[in-house]
Design an enzyme around this catalytic site. Structure first.
Site, PDB file in Angstrom:
ATOM      1  N   ARG B  20     110.956  15.854 -19.216  1.00 26.61           N
ATOM      2  CA  ARG B  20     109.722  15.181 -19.635  1.00 26.61           C
ATOM      3  C   ARG B  20     110.053  13.982 -20.538  1.00 26.61           C
ATOM      4  O   ARG B  20     109.962  12.831 -20.124  1.00 26.61           O
ATOM      5  CB  ARG B  20     108.819  16.179 -20.386  1.00 26.61           C
ATOM      6  CG  ARG B  20     107.368  15.732 -20.534  1.00 26.61           C
ATOM      7  CD  ARG B  20     107.098  14.628 -21.532  1.00 26.61           C
ATOM      8  NE  ARG B  20     107.470  14.950 -22.904  1.00 26.61           N
ATOM      9  CZ  ARG B  20     107.375  14.092 -23.907  1.00 26.61           C
ATOM     10  NH1 ARG B  20     106.918  12.861 -23.700  1.00 26.61           N
ATOM     11  NH2 ARG B  20     107.763  14.435 -25.116  1.00 26.61           N
ATOM     12  N   HIS B 212     113.604  18.375 -33.533  1.00 24.24           N
ATOM     13  CA  HIS B 212     113.898  17.477 -32.407  1.00 24.24           C
ATOM     14  C   HIS B 212     114.400  16.165 -32.989  1.00 24.24           C
ATOM     15  O   HIS B 212     113.627  15.392 -33.551  1.00 24.24           O
ATOM     16  CB  HIS B 212     112.606  17.264 -31.607  1.00 24.24           C
ATOM     17  CG  HIS B 212     112.721  16.304 -30.473  1.00 24.24           C
ATOM     18  ND1 HIS B 212     112.058  16.460 -29.281  1.00 24.24           N
ATOM     19  CD2 HIS B 212     113.433  15.160 -30.325  1.00 24.24           C
ATOM     20  CE1 HIS B 212     112.345  15.457 -28.464  1.00 24.24           C
ATOM     21  NE2 HIS B 212     113.179  14.647 -29.083  1.00 24.24           N
ATOM     22  N   CYS B 245     115.191   4.904 -27.144  1.00 23.45           N
ATOM     23  CA  CYS B 245     114.363   4.590 -28.300  1.00 23.45           C
ATOM     24  C   CYS B 245     113.521   3.393 -27.892  1.00 23.45           C
ATOM     25  O   CYS B 245     114.069   2.341 -27.556  1.00 23.45           O
ATOM     26  CB  CYS B 245     115.241   4.237 -29.483  1.00 23.45           C
ATOM     27  SG  CYS B 245     114.298   3.631 -30.888  1.00 23.45           S
TER      28      CYS B 245
END
Lengths: 317, 317
Positions: B20, B212, B245
């Site tokens: 995902r 995370h 990112c």
């Protein structure tokens, strides 16, 4: 500066090894003036300890053929501590003449790696160090020791702690009170670091140990975390992460100085460095070698450098 | 397996978010069969928890338009725990119908990031979660919460711990007992992690927290070390480090699952994973997206994979 993590030392000394360890494996000769500019930018960023060059055969390592000139540019910087790698008596004479603060003598903890690296047995290396120690006596030049493959050998696998302990004792007996454990091919793990550091501190209470990690398997800074948790105050790193892993083409080598300094300062540990200037030095290093370096913070910038909301697109977290 | 580092938990659960979080930002649609092959290879490597897809508008995130098909391929795997990101009631209905084990509801700890990410205020997001919670009641589908920008916001800078605490309490009040702290743009530091985790554990004793991290500034695994030192047992990561990112073109994003698993196993923490197979899955992920991924161990290999002495050239340590 972040809040100090419990158990971490309050200050750490970073030895910058980029000018030697980082550059020596570059195929193209980096002009002396550019090496000097890089070292100057590292001084400007607040670093004060350098493995600045190595006095080796120019035939074996052509990149370091300007060792004396590089040293000459900085030997009057009394606020900087400059070391050079020295493989033999001839190199030691040259290093003393050039005015280094300390010579770094190096051998591997594994027999195969030592033979591959310097074409001698470990015993032959130590015998050579004894000759260098006699030469150094009274010269005003200190000796430091480096133990390569201290956490594992790419040819032999695991390295015994006893081999590292014996080597460190031999170094100490030759008068070395600063000894680096080199993670030459990135085989250190945090658990090994804790074990090794505890055993060495117990066996050799008067010796300062420095840790030199590679990020080859991603755990370079986690290994530094482990060293810090044991109170180790000396670390070696390379600006931008200069210096590859000679064993695996795509793998990274040295931990990047600016990433290490960021981690330390954000963990409440003083390093005396300026992150913005370290990032500038890393950009210069990248320019000198002409390719992307593995350092992360040089790409992302300091954590509080905020972005404009118009500059980015996000997609659900 | 390495020796256990004092204070670390004995086992850790890794939630794989590559299918995902990793794939959603890929510009090219990854064919459904290839997504399924990747998830299968991750199951083969021993992973059992997945953020497998997200039930979002196919217009907003075309990469996830095959959410129902991907879920259908694995919903009968009773040994796997499958979650999906859900932004609204429509997504929640679809996720329940598709048979996910839990829906992940997400909002940011910073107002600007939440608005940028989902075009709502944080209060509006929470109001929406209350509606989803009513829908989920009696459906047999659990709710999990994710707090994006939990350690800093790329637009606002530092995020207050109180904002994270309030959000976690609101999640808990809606029945979520598993809450992820997302380091969306790599602003977490080990010292912040220790502070946040201690405060959250004290304020919300019945809640499981997952961490995370992004490796954007090189400290992803050092942050995991910090979490482990506080006994945190749940981490999220992405195979190969899939998922960039969105704020800095050259910067890396998610911590790589295989690097995290290597660090954990070498620190004496069981993960149930097989490193060689994780490396195979990372290679498959690299193949699917057609470019180099930032994971390190996939390039260097396991630490005891020895090289032939003829295969390499060294130059003085």
């Amino acid at each position: 500066m972040g809040q100090r993590i419990a158990g971490f030392p309050d200050t750490v000394i970073i030895t910058e090894v980029g000018p030697r360890d980082g550059l020596q494996s570059e195929a193209e000769f980096i002009p002396t003036a550019q090496k000097i500019a890089l070292i100057q930018s590292l001084l400007d960023a607040g670093l004060r300890r350098f493995e600045i060059t190595s006095f080796v055969s120019p035939r074996a390592v052509p990149q370091m053929r300007d060792a004396a000139e590089v040293m000459a540019a900085f030997r009057d910087r009394d606020d900087a501590h400059l070391t050079a790698l020295v493989p033999n008596l001839r190199g030691a004479s040259a290093a003393i003449e050039a005015g280094v603060d300390a010579m770094v003598l190096f051998a591997s903890a594994s027999e195969s790696h030592n033979r591959k690296n310097v074409n001698r047995s470990r015993a032959e290396s130590l015998a050579g160090f004894a000759e260098i120690a006699r030469l150094a006596e009274g010269s005003g030049t200190a000796l430091q020791g480096a133990i390569a493959t201290a956490f594992g050998c790419p040819f032999e696998g695991d390295v015994a702690l006893s081999a590292v302990l014996d080597q460190a004792k031999a170094y100490r007996d030759l008068g070395m009170t600063h000894i680096t454990l080199g993670d030459t091919t990135g085989m250190a793990t945090p658990a090994l670091v804790i074990d090794w550091v505890q055993a060495l501190a117990e066996a050799l209470p008067g010796v300062e140990f420095a840790l030199h990690f590679h990020n080859t398997r991603g755990v370079g800074l986690a290994c530094a975390y482990a060293g810090l948790s044991q109170g180790v105050r000396h670390y070696e790193s390379s600006i931008g992460g200069l210096g590859g892993c000679p064993f695996v083409p795509r793998a990274t080598g040295n931990v990047a100085t600016e990433d290490l300094a960021y981690f330390l300062e954000e963990s409440g540990v003083e390093t005396g460095t300026d992150l913005d200037r370290l990032i500038e030095a890393a950009a210069l290093a990248e320019h000198l070698v002409g390719r992307e370096l593995p350092g992360q913070i040089m790409k992302a910038g300091p954590r509080l450098k905020t972005a404009s909301m118009d500059s980015v697109r996000t997609a659900n977290g």
